[in-house]
Design a protein around this motif. Sequence first.
Motif, PDB file in Angstrom:
ATOM      1  N   SER A   1      58.283 -71.428  57.659  1.00  0.00           N
ATOM      2  CA  SER A   1      57.632 -70.934  59.115  1.00  0.00           C
ATOM      3  C   SER A   1      56.460 -69.961  59.183  1.00  0.00           C
ATOM      4  CB  SER A   1      59.133 -70.224  59.642  1.00  0.00           C
ATOM      5  OG  SER A   1      59.420 -68.830  58.498  1.00  0.00           O
ATOM      6  N   GLY A   2      55.403 -69.725  59.865  1.00  0.00           N
ATOM      7  CA  GLY A   2      54.821 -68.553  60.334  1.00  0.00           C
ATOM      8  C   GLY A   2      53.720 -69.156  59.616  1.00  0.00           C
ATOM      9  N   LYS A   3      52.414 -68.645  59.776  1.00  0.00           N
ATOM     10  CA  LYS A   3      51.433 -69.454  58.655  1.00  0.00           C
ATOM     11  C   LYS A   3      51.556 -68.282  57.038  1.00  0.00           C
ATOM     12  CE  LYS A   3      48.415 -69.849  61.907  1.00  0.00           C
ATOM     13  NZ  LYS A   3      46.526 -69.406  62.629  1.00  0.00           N
ATOM     14  N   GLN A   4      52.041 -69.046  56.273  1.00  0.00           N
ATOM     15  CA  GLN A   4      52.054 -68.645  55.222  1.00  0.00           C
ATOM     16  C   GLN A   4      50.831 -69.233  54.422  1.00  0.00           C
ATOM     17  OE1 GLN A   4      55.858 -69.156  52.757  1.00  0.00           O
ATOM     18  NE2 GLN A   4      56.947 -68.533  55.000  1.00  0.00           N
ATOM     19  N   LYS A   5      50.934 -68.271  53.568  1.00  0.00           N
ATOM     20  CA  LYS A   5      49.466 -69.376  51.840  1.00  0.00           C
ATOM     21  C   LYS A   5      49.997 -69.535  51.094  1.00  0.00           C
ATOM     22  CE  LYS A   5      45.260 -66.757  53.499  1.00  0.00           C
ATOM     23  NZ  LYS A   5      43.582 -66.648  52.905  1.00  0.00           N
ATOM     24  N   VAL A   6      49.246 -71.087  50.343  1.00  0.00           N
ATOM     25  CA  VAL A   6      49.412 -71.160  49.038  1.00  0.00           C
ATOM     26  C   VAL A   6      49.074 -70.103  48.402  1.00  0.00           C
ATOM     27  CG1 VAL A   6      48.806 -73.491  49.458  1.00  0.00           C
ATOM     28  CG2 VAL A   6      46.907 -71.876  49.104  1.00  0.00           C
ATOM     29  N   PRO A   7      49.510 -69.993  46.682  1.00  0.00           N
ATOM     30  CA  PRO A   7      49.174 -69.174  45.628  1.00  0.00           C
ATOM     31  C   PRO A   7      48.011 -68.850  45.787  1.00  0.00           C
ATOM     32  CG  PRO A   7      50.957 -70.212  45.606  1.00  0.00           C
ATOM     33  CD  PRO A   7      51.042 -71.170  46.620  1.00  0.00           C
ATOM     34  N   ALA A   8      47.151 -67.240  45.427  1.00  0.00           N
ATOM     35  CA  ALA A   8      45.950 -67.629  45.096  1.00  0.00           C
ATOM     36  C   ALA A   8      45.155 -68.188  44.203  1.00  0.00           C
ATOM     37  CB  ALA A   8      45.513 -66.081  44.996  1.00  0.00           C
ATOM     38  N   ASN A   9      46.040 -68.077  42.983  1.00  0.00           N
ATOM     39  CA  ASN A   9      46.265 -69.020  41.518  1.00  0.00           C
ATOM     40  C   ASN A   9      45.666 -70.369  41.740  1.00  0.00           C
ATOM     41  OD1 ASN A   9      48.494 -69.863  42.092  1.00  0.00           O
ATOM     42  ND2 ASN A   9      48.621 -70.147  39.878  1.00  0.00           N
ATOM     43  N   TRP A  10      45.909 -71.703  42.705  1.00  0.00           N
ATOM     44  CA  TRP A  10      45.779 -72.836  42.661  1.00  0.00           C
ATOM     45  C   TRP A  10      44.295 -72.538  43.362  1.00  0.00           C
ATOM     46  CZ3 TRP A  10      50.546 -75.224  46.770  1.00  0.00           C
ATOM     47  CH2 TRP A  10      51.070 -75.658  46.119  1.00  0.00           C
ATOM     48  N   ALA A  11      43.755 -71.522  44.596  1.00  0.00           N
ATOM     49  CA  ALA A  11      42.242 -71.479  44.295  1.00  0.00           C
ATOM     50  C   ALA A  11      41.371 -71.913  43.151  1.00  0.00           C
ATOM     51  CB  ALA A  11      42.105 -71.094  45.452  1.00  0.00           C
ATOM     52  N   SER A  12      41.704 -70.732  43.013  1.00  0.00           N
ATOM     53  CA  SER A  12      41.083 -70.508  41.099  1.00  0.00           C
ATOM     54  C   SER A  12      40.938 -71.941  40.241  1.00  0.00           C
ATOM     55  CB  SER A  12      41.370 -69.120  40.368  1.00  0.00           C
ATOM     56  OG  SER A  12      42.630 -69.147  40.350  1.00  0.00           O
ATOM     57  N   VAL A  13      42.132 -72.064  40.197  1.00  0.00           N
ATOM     58  CA  VAL A  13      42.475 -73.673  39.210  1.00  0.00           C
ATOM     59  C   VAL A  13      41.594 -74.422  39.963  1.00  0.00           C
ATOM     60  CG1 VAL A  13      44.176 -75.108  37.875  1.00  0.00           C
ATOM     61  CG2 VAL A  13      44.618 -72.652  38.337  1.00  0.00           C
ATOM     62  N   ALA A  14      41.940 -74.495  41.409  1.00  0.00           N
ATOM     63  CA  ALA A  14      40.980 -75.677  41.674  1.00  0.00           C
ATOM     64  C   ALA A  14      39.641 -75.066  41.895  1.00  0.00           C
ATOM     65  CB  ALA A  14      41.710 -75.679  43.230  1.00  0.00           C
TER      66      ALA A  14
END
Lengths: 795, 260
Positions: free
Chosen positions: B105-118
């Motif tokens: 529920s709500g506007k949750q964000k994916v963990p920040a490390n996903w973006a850095s790994v990507a």
Amino acid sequence: MTAQSMEMETVTITKSDLHVDEAMEDKLRIFWKKFVIRLFLITIALTIIAVGTVSYFALNQFQKKMTPEFQKQAAVVGQTVASQLGRAFVAGIPLKDFYGMEDYLDGFLKANPAISYIVITDIKGKKLFGRGNGQATAEGLLVPLLPKKKAPAPMLSNIAPSPTEAPVAPTTAVESTIAVGDPAASAQAQVQPQVQPAPVVQNIVIPKPGADKPDEITSTLVSGFYDTPLWLRQGNEIVARLHVGVDEKTIAQQNYELMFDVVIVTLVALLVAFEFILFTIAFAIMLPTGMMFKMLAAGRDGDYSWILPPASGEFGRISGQLNNITRRVNQKVQEIREDAGELASLDIQGQISDKLRVVVQNAQSKLTLIGKTGPKQIWDTSLIFSRTPLFLFVFAQEMCRPFFPNYVSSVFKAPDWYPSLTLQTAISLPLSLAMLIAALMTPVSGIMSDRFGRRMIFVFGALISATGLVLSGTATDFMQLISWWCLSAVGYGMVFIACQSYVLDNTTAAGRAQGMAIYLGAIIAGDICGPAIGGVLADRIGFAGSFYFAASMTFAAAYLAFRYMVEAPAHSKLDRKLPQMKDFVLLLRNRKLLSLLMFASMPGKILLTGFLFYLTPLFLASLGNGDAIIGRVLMCFGLAALFVTPVVGSMFKTQRSSILAVGTAVMIQGAALLFLIVRPDTIGMVISITIFGIGQAIATSLQPGLVPTLAPAETQRLGNAAALGVYRLIERMGTVIGPLLVALLLANFSQVNTFAILGAVMAGCGAMFMTTLAVERNRGGGSKGGDAVRQGSAS
Amino acid sequence: MTSSNSARITIAIVSIMAATVLLTAYLNFAKFETALGRLEQNRYGVLFFDLRDTIERSLKLGASLNALSSTQDALERLKDLEDKIQDITVFDDSGVIVFSSTLVSGKQKVPANWASVAKATSGPVWYVEEGSTVVMGTSLKNAFDKPVGGLALQYSKRDRVVAANQVFFRLGTYAVAITLVLSIIASIIFMLYLRGISRSFTRISEWVRPLGNKSSPDLGAESPTNAIEEAVLHYRSKTGETIKELESNAVVLNEMEVKA
């Protein structure tokens, strides 16, 4: 005279110091050599048996676990297809009216190479759609397999695994024959599929508690295919069946690949064991007995001026006893001298002087005794004591090879002062800089090792390198990484030259080739083991952990060198000096040598770093290979060198044959890269690197030997060692250029095109090398062909 | 080479052999675990790429990520298909979760490390391991091949770990058993092999000891059994003669002294 009172002088004892009984020495040497070789062979045989047994068990276990994994994949593919079909069913489209089904199934088969076929049948078993190899197998199963009981609850509303209670064919003799692949019986099964159940050899149910989940789907091994069936339902009605097949050969292929890996792992483990067993035997047996034999030879020759160093166990006891004998003889002679001195003072009338003289002469003339400086300690060493530390050092350095480009990628961010720096160039920079530093360190380290000793330079270099590796593991940005990696290269250059000098110190001219073979053996073994282990480590503990591990191994190498790489008390000085510009000019004015450098040596080094160290890991990673696989592929280079290097020297003994061999080897290296146009995949890379390794091994073994024969006057003027030093320095510039050149090519061409360009240029270089030398030969310049290549000059 | 030397050499060599066997077992296990992980990735990849292709087909028709209402249903259906799948998430280019199979529920964000790994991964798919969960992710692209967000599938690697542990235990047991058997057999073989040379060294010690004593050496007639013994006997004979000669010289000197 006691041991304490003896002020020891440590001097190397060599055969030339003694008038040894050659026949006795030979007998002793042969006996001892046989004893040690047998011990070594027993050890290696036992290790091979044990390691082979473990690997066999491992392979067995893996195969048992891997087969169900493929079947799970078949089930997942089946369910995904079924899920897509389910959406069409919801839209009310009858299955037989599906358009473009073949293309859709082709797409799935292409994306999942492990899957052999996908077949959809109606409930009567009539094939509706099917793609892939082995569809006949599925048709063989197209018996009316309507569920006897109520169908299990549908998955995704319209899919269900085929019920496991579906009729299973009785296993008859005919079916057993089919199972082992009898073509006649197989044909019979295929012509009768509708009336007789297909032969079922093995049912594998992937166990998992719970209902309606794909894991419950049954796979059946039929005529070489694992068939996984699923029911397709439209609403509550079963309308079709979906078969997904995995060829048994695909699983076997995977198992073969696994077996190949297991064989490689076994080989690496054996090489590591070989190095350490060699060290143990050298240290525990060969060194103490070698010194003892020298002491016995000295005693037989009447030389009682030597003592043995302290040792433990029985060697220690015998050493002590032999030292006691030496002391006793010396003491006795001393007593005689003292008594004679006293008598001489009493001999007032001179009656006994002549007799005294005879007695003292008798006591002294046949014997060599301890001098005023005290006894000389017998000293000996073995090249193995430098080989093992060098092996560990190279092992550690090579461990980083498979993952280094990936590591650079992970920390890379273009620096502010050079924002347009591309990743390709960034990866090539540390490799090139490290090679440059190692090359520049070579002459400097040579002079330093003359001054401070080989051991000190080895230890110091290894410590610098270890520090560089630790810091490389902690690097958080590109500039840090490049700095620390270059620091490691400083140590690299020092260690190599220290080892090379140690070999030169401890070998005579006759034994130098053998000594260099020991030195090269350590490098090759390290080249093989390092990437293989480094890749596995990087996969498991990450880049930083692997750097730390490599650093700890480098520390271990430093310790071994410090502890065991004992130097002769006064190590030789090789009369080295830093190369001057005029030396370069002198050598490069020789057209034959220039041809060797420009068309063989430097291109070889360019490819070594540009292709092998830089492009290969990148290309393999782009194919989806992990660090472990990259490491194993890189290992093939060392393996090729391991088998080729020892035989090259004896195969090409004349200048002409060496030139032809080098030219051909250069072309072989080019061909290895060109092969990748035909097969740009992992297997192609294995073949390419193996061929490349063979070419490099031939070329690098023969090239240094050509220097004095192609440029005899220049070599004579500069001196053999200096000429080779200059030649090597120029050659090593190729290692610097390699990664940068390849990065430049990658910026403009694809990886495969880069292989093609490099391969074509290299092959051209080989042709140019042979042509230019043939032209020079016809001109009559330089030395006459056919003279023996001075292999010893390689040192 | 007495028992102490033999034992020391035997222990050293057997230790190296044992370490080699254990190293082999470990490296093989590492290879197996990697292969198993690769197969698992491939299996989930089939579902994952099928879903990605489905979503991207819609995106290429011009729909925005938020507007793909059927995506939620597809995620839930896919999650039901395989109970090892823990969550499937579609997120926009700022990392905010748009759809999730676990209905966050709500506007949750994916963990920040996903973006850095990507970002650090050069290939189209990136992986993150978080405890017993593996995250497989990729970017979602629109018709202009521009990334508009990402897709992540989280699955449990527990089964793989259990399977790997079973193999580790079994292989470890084999390796330890083989090491033990090897150690015993190798020790016996080495002891037997070194026994001959050990005896030689004991004899050699007996032969040379009298030469170092104060008393006059009493050298009996010995017959050598190998080249080492022959060399030592040769040395003993020469040295014995030397010592005797020195002794006789000393006697001559004594006589002279008495005379003087």
